[in-house]
Design a protein around this motif. Structure first.
Motif, PDB file in Angstrom:
ATOM      1  N   ALA A  94      -5.495  -1.130   0.670  1.00 43.66           N
ATOM      2  CA  ALA A  94      -4.948  -0.113  -0.242  1.00 43.66           C
ATOM      3  C   ALA A  94      -3.785  -0.656  -1.074  1.00 43.66           C
ATOM      4  O   ALA A  94      -3.123   0.088  -1.775  1.00 43.66           O
ATOM      5  CB  ALA A  94      -4.502   1.110   0.556  1.00 43.66           C
ATOM      6  N   ASN A 124      -9.496   3.793   0.903  1.00 42.97           N
ATOM      7  CA  ASN A 124      -8.998   2.658   1.682  1.00 42.97           C
ATOM      8  C   ASN A 124      -8.163   3.119   2.885  1.00 42.97           C
ATOM      9  O   ASN A 124      -8.258   2.561   3.968  1.00 42.97           O
ATOM     10  CB  ASN A 124      -8.156   1.717   0.817  1.00 42.97           C
ATOM     11  N   LEU A 125      -7.352   4.153   2.678  1.00 41.76           N
ATOM     12  CA  LEU A 125      -6.493   4.629   3.768  1.00 41.76           C
ATOM     13  C   LEU A 125      -7.294   5.389   4.822  1.00 41.76           C
ATOM     14  O   LEU A 125      -6.943   5.392   6.002  1.00 41.76           O
ATOM     15  CB  LEU A 125      -5.374   5.532   3.227  1.00 41.76           C
ATOM     16  N   SER A 126      -8.389   6.028   4.379  1.00 45.26           N
ATOM     17  CA  SER A 126      -9.176   6.800   5.354  1.00 45.26           C
ATOM     18  C   SER A 126     -10.267   5.936   5.988  1.00 45.26           C
ATOM     19  O   SER A 126     -10.896   6.330   6.962  1.00 45.26           O
ATOM     20  CB  SER A 126      -9.797   8.038   4.698  1.00 45.26           C
ATOM     21  N   HIS A 127     -10.495   4.758   5.423  1.00 46.32           N
ATOM     22  CA  HIS A 127     -11.445   3.788   5.985  1.00 46.32           C
ATOM     23  C   HIS A 127     -12.858   4.340   6.066  1.00 46.32           C
ATOM     24  O   HIS A 127     -13.610   3.979   6.961  1.00 46.32           O
ATOM     25  CB  HIS A 127     -10.969   3.294   7.365  1.00 46.32           C
ATOM     26  N   ASN A 157      -3.999  -1.198   6.684  1.00 46.16           N
ATOM     27  CA  ASN A 157      -4.203  -0.570   5.368  1.00 46.16           C
ATOM     28  C   ASN A 157      -4.073  -1.558   4.209  1.00 46.16           C
ATOM     29  O   ASN A 157      -3.869  -1.138   3.066  1.00 46.16           O
ATOM     30  CB  ASN A 157      -3.208   0.572   5.176  1.00 46.16           C
ATOM     31  N   PRO A 208       0.801  -1.245   0.000  1.00 50.33           N
ATOM     32  CA  PRO A 208       0.000   0.000   0.000  1.00 50.33           C
ATOM     33  C   PRO A 208       0.822   1.279   0.000  1.00 50.33           C
ATOM     34  O   PRO A 208       0.350   2.316  -0.478  1.00 50.33           O
ATOM     35  CB  PRO A 208      -0.805  -0.077   1.296  1.00 50.33           C
ATOM     36  N   SER A 209       2.045   1.244   0.544  1.00 52.50           N
ATOM     37  CA  SER A 209       2.823   2.476   0.585  1.00 52.50           C
ATOM     38  C   SER A 209       3.948   2.489  -0.447  1.00 52.50           C
ATOM     39  O   SER A 209       4.636   3.489  -0.591  1.00 52.50           O
ATOM     40  CB  SER A 209       3.398   2.714   1.979  1.00 52.50           C
ATOM     41  N   TRP A 257      -7.721   4.509  -3.412  1.00 52.66           N
ATOM     42  CA  TRP A 257      -6.599   4.348  -2.476  1.00 52.66           C
ATOM     43  C   TRP A 257      -6.805   5.251  -1.259  1.00 52.66           C
ATOM     44  O   TRP A 257      -6.641   4.834  -0.108  1.00 52.66           O
ATOM     45  CB  TRP A 257      -5.313   4.678  -3.236  1.00 52.66           C
ATOM     46  N   ASP A 288      -1.712  -5.621   8.952  1.00 55.25           N
ATOM     47  CA  ASP A 288      -1.643  -4.333   8.254  1.00 55.25           C
ATOM     48  C   ASP A 288      -3.057  -3.767   8.076  1.00 55.25           C
ATOM     49  O   ASP A 288      -3.841  -4.257   7.264  1.00 55.25           O
ATOM     50  CB  ASP A 288      -0.971  -4.522   6.882  1.00 55.25           C
TER      51      ASP A 288
END
Ligand code: NAD
Length: 476
Positions: free
Chosen positions: A176, A371-374, A173, A141-142, A368, A171
């Motif tokens: 993402a 996904n990161l902010s949920h 995240n 993801p990163s 993306w 993980d």
């Protein structure tokens, strides 16, 4: 497909890059740093299927890490090779820079014809490929976030996301790690249609500028324009559908891998698409003129040509005979560097791939972020927006009743005005805004600089300028 005397896809991208860079004033060495592909990983892995071990070859190429994660689709096709993957990764770098998606460029591919395998077998092959990439952080993801491309879609992305999650159970995240997932598995509304939708928004924006319409020798609006589409897959189908259903375009020819269909009165996109899904091609479709050598229809008279299948289809062998005054490159690299020159000399306007098909990566960016902010876009504000609109409607209705001004709000206005934006509306709005802004940046260079004669060079100038700024900020 590409003629022997023409450069490879990778060299073709570099030639176009070099043409643009010659007009820039970059510090020594930076030009090469931006152009070269940082790394390409090749993996060969075996999967036991049908009683024996089958060996598959896959690639993941990272072109530029000036921003991370790097981003780019995974393609399933027998034609996949290192040169192609590197060319596509380079295009991703420039595309992300042009539309201001905060990613570097990457691309992946697996040499496989998905039609040779059943769903269960494809799942095992995809999970194994994902495992090989994830364990080297080529899915992460990163660091590196794949997406669908030719031969892959939501289903494959869901398998990849699940494989990554199994390997990284803590993980938070993990979703993402890939975009283009089904909505019920962490995807976002509007991703599947995004690239075709972006092609529609790009054309709508083009037709807002009289000067640009004239540059292609066209006039008027999109309404009634004759459009030829090559490839009725994800990108081509959505572009053709929206342009015909919403903008009044006539899809006069559809070219698929088994042949082409032509009907000057316009083909029914939905119907042809259903036929392809059922029969595997356009052959036998009950209306339109079918020819086996479908690529001939690329040369047919029309207003707008949309190559939406694969690279190199307009090359030195047919460029001279192309009649469309406007080409929008929905596929990546459909026009070779040699053909690009021929078409420019003929006065044909090309809306370049790095802009035209950027809708996919743009909505991938939104996915993306989601996904990161949920949290789903629109969840916090939608009802609040509706309540505020209701206040205004109530007030207006009270006014019209009290003062007997003789007017009322129409039910259809009220329905549309009172509806707050959900995720799909927000995604489309963000995509439209991105396509307008990116077109504006290209257009400004195209018209303001006497030495820039075409939109592709303008797009490269904008994109390379942005990548160079990032590198300078990194101190390179
Ligand atoms: P897809 O696999 O869904 O569709 C490709 C279509 O082209 C299929 O219908 C296939 O039958 C047809 N086709 C294949 N070979 C052909 C040939 N020789 N002549 C005519 N038709 C042929 O793939 P897609 O995702 O729609 O991708 C198409 C192009 O768009 C590729 O260049 C891809 O890199 C680019 N692209 C896709 C996305 C995306 O979000 N899917 C994003 C950006 C760019």
């Amino acid at each position: 497909m590409t003629q022997a005397k023409e450069p490879s896809f990778r060299d073709s991208v570099d030639l176009m890059f070099n043409r643009a860079v010659a007009l820039m004033d970059l510090p020594p060495g930076l030009e090469e740093k931006i152009r070269v592909c940082n790394a390409t990983y090749t993996v060969r892995f075996g999967v036991r299927l049908r009683g024996q071990i089958h060996t598959f070859t896959g690639y993941r190429s990272v072109h530029s890490e000036h921003m991370e994660p790097v981003k780019g689709g995974i393609r399933y096709s027998l034609a996949v090779n290192q040169d192609e993957v590197e060319a596509l990764a380079a295009l991703m770098t420039y595309k992300c820079a042009l539309v201001e998606a905060p990613f570097g460029g990457s691309k992946g591919g697996l040499c496989i014809d998905p039609r040779d395998w059943d769903e269960h077998e494809l799942e095992r092959i995809t999970r194994r490929f994902a495992y090989e990439l994830a364990k080297r952080d080529l899915i992460n993801p990163s660091q590196n976030v794949p997406a669908p491309d030719m031969g892959t879609g939501e289903r494959e992305m869901a398998w990849i996301a699940d494989q990554y999650r199994r390997m990284n159970t803590t993980d938070i995240n993990s979703r993402a790690c890939v975009t283009g997932k089904p909505v019920n598995a962490g995807g976002i509304q509007g991703r599947t249609e995004a690239t075709g939708r972006g092609v529609q928004y790009a054309l709508q924006e083009y037709f807002r500028h009289g000067e640009d319409i004239k540059a292609a020798g066209l006039s008027g609006t999109l309404d009634g324009k004759r459009v030829i589409v090559q490839g009725l897959g994800n990108v081509g189908y959505h572009a053709a559908k929206f342009l015909s259903e919403e903008d009044g375009c006539k899809i006069t020819a559809i070219i698929e891998r088994d042949g082409g269909l032509l009907d000057e009165n316009g083909l029914d996109v939905e119907d042809v698409h259903n036929w392809i899904v059922k029969h595997g091609g356009v052959d036998g479709y009950p209306s339109g003129r079918f020819i086996r050598e479908g690529a001939k229809y690329l040369e047919h008279d029309c207003d707008i040509l949309i190559p939406a299948a694969l690279e190199g289809v307009i090359n030195l062998s047919n460029a001279e005979r192309i009649k469309a005054p406007l080409i929008i490159e929905a596929a990546n690299g459909p026009v070779t560097a040699g053909a690009d020159e021929v078409l420019r000399e003929k006065g044909i306007v090309i809306i370049p791939d790095m802009y035209a098909n950027a809708g996919g990566v743009t909505v991938s960016y939104f996915e993306w972020v989601k996904n990161l902010s949920h949290i789903r876009f629109g969840r916090m504000g939608r009802r609040q927006e509706e309540a505020r609109h209701q206040l205004i409607v109530d007030e207006l209705e009270a006014l019209s009743a009290d003062k007997e001004l003789g007017w009322t709000l129409s039910p259809s206005f009220k329905k549309r005005y009172l509806r707050g934006a959900g995720e799909l509306e927000l995604v489309r709005s963000g995509l439209d805004d991105t396509m307008r802004a990116a077109y504006g940046s290209m257009r400004e260079v195209w018209h303001a600089r006497g030495d820039v004669k075409d939109l592709r060079t303008a797009a490269y100038l904008v994109a390379i300028g942005k990548v160079a700024t990032s590198y300078r900020a990194l101190g390179l």
